[in-house]
Design a protein around this motif. Structure first.
Motif, short mmCIF file in Angstrom:
data_model
loop_
_atom_site.label_atom_id
_atom_site.label_comp_id
_atom_site.label_asym_id
_atom_site.label_seq_id
_atom_site.Cartn_x
_atom_site.Cartn_y
_atom_site.Cartn_z
N SER A 262 27.97 50.60 36.56
CA SER A 262 28.23 50.65 35.13
C SER A 262 28.04 49.25 34.52
O SER A 262 28.09 48.24 35.21
CB SER A 262 29.66 51.13 34.88
OG SER A 262 30.58 50.30 35.54
N SER A 265 30.52 46.32 35.16
CA SER A 265 30.82 45.91 36.52
C SER A 265 31.08 44.41 36.62
O SER A 265 32.00 43.96 37.30
CB SER A 265 29.66 46.28 37.47
OG SER A 265 29.49 47.67 37.51
N ASN A 268 34.25 43.18 34.15
CA ASN A 268 35.58 43.44 34.69
C ASN A 268 35.85 42.70 36.01
O ASN A 268 36.92 42.86 36.59
CB ASN A 268 35.79 44.94 34.91
CG ASN A 268 35.86 45.70 33.59
OD1 ASN A 268 36.19 45.12 32.55
ND2 ASN A 268 35.52 46.98 33.62
N THR A 301 36.17 45.78 39.69
CA THR A 301 36.61 47.12 39.28
C THR A 301 35.46 47.72 38.48
O THR A 301 35.08 47.17 37.44
CB THR A 301 37.88 47.04 38.42
OG1 THR A 301 38.93 46.43 39.19
CG2 THR A 301 38.32 48.43 38.00
N TYR A 302 34.92 48.85 38.94
CA TYR A 302 33.68 49.34 38.34
C TYR A 302 33.57 50.86 38.50
O TYR A 302 34.33 51.49 39.24
CB TYR A 302 32.48 48.67 39.00
CG TYR A 302 32.34 48.96 40.48
CD1 TYR A 302 31.48 49.97 40.94
CD2 TYR A 302 33.09 48.26 41.42
CE1 TYR A 302 31.36 50.25 42.28
CE2 TYR A 302 32.98 48.52 42.76
CZ TYR A 302 32.12 49.52 43.20
OH TYR A 302 32.01 49.81 44.53
N SER A 303 32.60 51.40 37.80
CA SER A 303 32.28 52.83 37.91
C SER A 303 30.83 52.98 38.35
O SER A 303 30.00 52.09 38.14
CB SER A 303 32.47 53.53 36.56
OG SER A 303 33.80 53.41 36.11
N SER A 312 34.53 58.08 38.40
CA SER A 312 35.85 57.46 38.44
C SER A 312 35.75 56.01 38.92
O SER A 312 34.76 55.61 39.53
CB SER A 312 36.77 58.26 39.36
OG SER A 312 36.20 58.33 40.67
N SER A 313 36.80 55.22 38.68
CA SER A 313 36.77 53.80 38.94
C SER A 313 36.90 53.49 40.43
O SER A 313 37.60 54.19 41.17
CB SER A 313 37.92 53.12 38.18
OG SER A 313 37.97 51.75 38.47
N TYR A 314 36.22 52.40 40.87
CA TYR A 314 36.31 51.90 42.24
C TYR A 314 36.79 50.45 42.21
O TYR A 314 36.60 49.72 41.23
CB TYR A 314 34.95 51.96 42.94
CG TYR A 314 34.49 53.37 43.23
CD1 TYR A 314 34.83 53.99 44.44
CD2 TYR A 314 33.73 54.08 42.31
CE1 TYR A 314 34.41 55.29 44.70
CE2 TYR A 314 33.31 55.37 42.56
CZ TYR A 314 33.66 55.98 43.76
OH TYR A 314 33.25 57.26 44.02
N HIS A 315 37.41 50.04 43.31
CA HIS A 315 37.93 48.67 43.42
C HIS A 315 37.47 48.09 44.75
O HIS A 315 37.87 48.56 45.82
CB HIS A 315 39.44 48.67 43.32
CG HIS A 315 40.04 47.30 43.30
ND1 HIS A 315 41.37 47.06 43.53
CD2 HIS A 315 39.49 46.07 43.08
CE1 HIS A 315 41.62 45.76 43.45
NE2 HIS A 315 40.48 45.15 43.18
#
Length: 567
Positions: A262, A265, A268, A301-303, A312-315
């Motif tokens: 996204s 990326s 954030n 923290t990204y999609s 959904s968001s990933y970390h």
């Protein structure tokens, strides 16, 4: 048959002959003895001069701190009075004072007769005080005159001497300069310019740098900004494979691989720089050494983009060790860290955009570490040509926006409305420290301090100003999973949710200094300093005078002087 005369020499004749021979040999023998004595004295004088030259070279190149270790603390003579004269023997001033540091070296025995010489070496700042005399506004400025001759010496009264450097001075009864000849003109005829006493100001910190004695971390963090984002793509592809196998296959064929991430990326993402220092013992050699290590962590923290829509968001996080070195030095190595902000787009271009917050964590296990956090000179010269391109904050209220160069700061976005905030935290709790009468921690193993010297903007740091470039905090939950080196060394990447304590670095250290008489004084020592506040006492610039004095009046005293300071 002729008679043979066998009378020989009479006793009187022999006595007369011996007397004549004695008269003739006495001056010859005396001259021979004088020649031998002169030769002996010359050899002894040569040996004395060689010793003085060797000591001169040592005191010129060795730090004052090391000299104290070798010969003990010097006797300090403060506020020595000196009169300044010009080369025409006119008095310039009588109110000049200077300081001298007298080192008493072991007595020396020199020459065939092992003649004894007392051995004294003195450091003084007279030359610097002459250059600074009167301040910048003085009508004339002076320096000590050198390369003078015996002809110029004749203009001065009794007691004045010509030194080996060609300066004309007079000594007091204690052997310290009480009068000195100065000039206001350089060799090219120009006027002597004002020079502030370098012992009172910063000498510059990037000097005599040896990678074996100081930690040089030169741009090692910012160079990983783009590499970390590339590494993030690998992690994102693993998530995509689990999420949507078909989209993963398509992404493998897509030249623009980063299209699966996204747009936010990088916006954030966050970066942490961790500086680790410690002291240990080499098991194989038994030698103590210091270790300095620098790690950089990137938190994303990204999609993911699947069929044009964000998932959904990933970390995830990416980390690198950018510097690690052992130092077999007597003291903890100074750390020179070339700071570059976290660039999230447009790297190495005029329109580069930096993340608004950057984080530095000190995992410091060596008391009184020194870190030079400096912004490269080339980046300080980044002000734009038009006033419209200057920083938009009007700090002095004159209605005109402040310039970039006034702030030594970085811009974070296209509107250029905010500085990069550098957050400072520590793995050590900032509590008060007990010091002895010399200012050293009484329990250095139980308390660790780090001092930061920087050419970045420190305004507002001590007042807790929210607009300050530096902030002291515990990162407020950011990078809680980053451990100290002495904590469990299991994989950090598998413990993103784990919390490891961090403390605000603080603005100062509370110090309780106990004097020799038992009196305790409470004070503060700053954490963050400007580079100009680093006076480097052990590397001050002095004049060195070596004086070897024999215990016999028939022998010559040797006095040799020269300038100290490889800086």
């Amino acid at each position: 048959m002729a008679k043979t005369n066998n009378k020989g020499f009479t006793l009187i004749e022999i006595v007369i002959a011996v007397a004549i021979l004695s008269v003739l040999l006495t001056p010859i023998l005396k001259q021979f003895a004088n020649t031998l004595e002169t030769s002996r004295k010359a050899k002894a004088l040569q040996e004395v001069n060689e010793m003085a030259g060797s000591e001169m070279e040592e005191f010129q190149t060795v730090s004052k701190e090391d000299l104290n270790d070798r010969y003990g603390d010097p006797t300090i003579h403060a506020d020595l009075s000196v009169t300044m004269y010009d080369t025409s023997a006119n008095e310039i001033a009588t109110d000049l004072t200077y300081s001298a540091y007298e080192y008493q070296l072991p007595e020396s025995e020199i020459g065939a007769k092992r003649d004894k010489y007392s051995n004294v070496v003195v450091l003084d700042d007279l030359s610097n005080k002459v250059r600074a005399y009167g301040g910048e506004s003085a009508p004339k400025h002076y320096k000590v005159a050198y390369n003078l001759t015996s002809t110029e010496l004749a203009a001065f009264g009794e007691g004045f001497e010509l030194t080996n450097e060609g300066s004309i001075v007079k000594y007091n009864d204690e052997g310290y300069v009480s009068a000195v000849v100065c000039t206001d003109t350089n060799s090219d005829g120009s006027a002597v310019s004002y020079v502030q006493n370098p012992n009172d100001v910063n000498l510059g910190n990037m000097h005599d740098l040896d990678k074996n004695t100081v930690a040089l971390i030169l741009g090692g963090t910012s160079s990983f900004d783009s590499e970390a984002f590339s590494a993030l793509f690998s992690k994102a592809m693993d998530h995509l494979r689990e999420l949507d196998y078909e989209s993963w296959q398509q992404a493998l064929l897509n030249v623009d691989n980063e299209s699966i991430l996204s747009q936010d990326s990088m916006n954030n993402s966050k970066r942490l720089i961790k500086i680790y220092t410690d002291k240990a013992t080499d098991a194989s050699t038994g030698k103590d050494y210091y270790i300095v290590k620098a790690d950089v962590y990137y938190d994303y923290t990204y999609s993911l983009i699947v069929d044009g829509a964000a998932t959904s968001s990933y970390h995830d996080m990416v980390s690198y060790t950018v510097f690690s070195q052992k130092f077999y030095t007597k003291q903890a190595p100074e750390i020179y860290f070339e700071y570059q902000p976290y660039c999230i787009s447009g790297a190495n271009t005029e329109n580069a955009v930096y993340q608004s917050d950057d984080y530095i964590l000190f995992d410091n296990n060596v008391d009184e570490s020194k870190l030079y956090l400096y912004k490269p000179y080339k980046d300080q010269q980044n002000a734009k040509a038009s006033l419209d391109d200057y920083y938009t904050i009007d700090s002095d209220g004159d209605g005109v926006p402040d310039k970039k160069a006034e702030y030594y700061t970085y811009y974070t976005d296209s509107t250029q409305t905010r500085k990069v905030t550098i957050h400072l935290a520590s793995k050590n709790n900032n509590t008060s420290v007990e010091l002895d009468s010399t200012g050293k921690a009484t329990n250095p193993d139980g308390y660790k301090r780090i001092y930061i010297f920087t050419n970045l903007d420190t305004n507002g740091y001590y007042d807790g100003d929210n607009d300050s470039q530096f902030q002291s905090d515990a990162f407020s939950g950011v990078f809680d999973y980053v451990k100290g080196e002495k904590e469990s060394r299991s994989s950090v990447e598998n413990e993103v949710d784990a919390v490891y304590l961090k403390y605000a670095l603080g603005n100062s250290y509370v110090t309780n200094t106990v004097s020799s008489d038992g009196t305790t004084t409470t004070g503060d020592m700053k954490v963050l300093y400007m580079l100009s506040e680093d006076t480097r006492e052990s590397e001050r610039l002095y004049t060195v005078t070596v004086k070897l004095t024999p215990d016999k009046e028939s022998l010559n005293t040797v006095r040799l002087s020269g300038a100290k300071g490889a800086n």
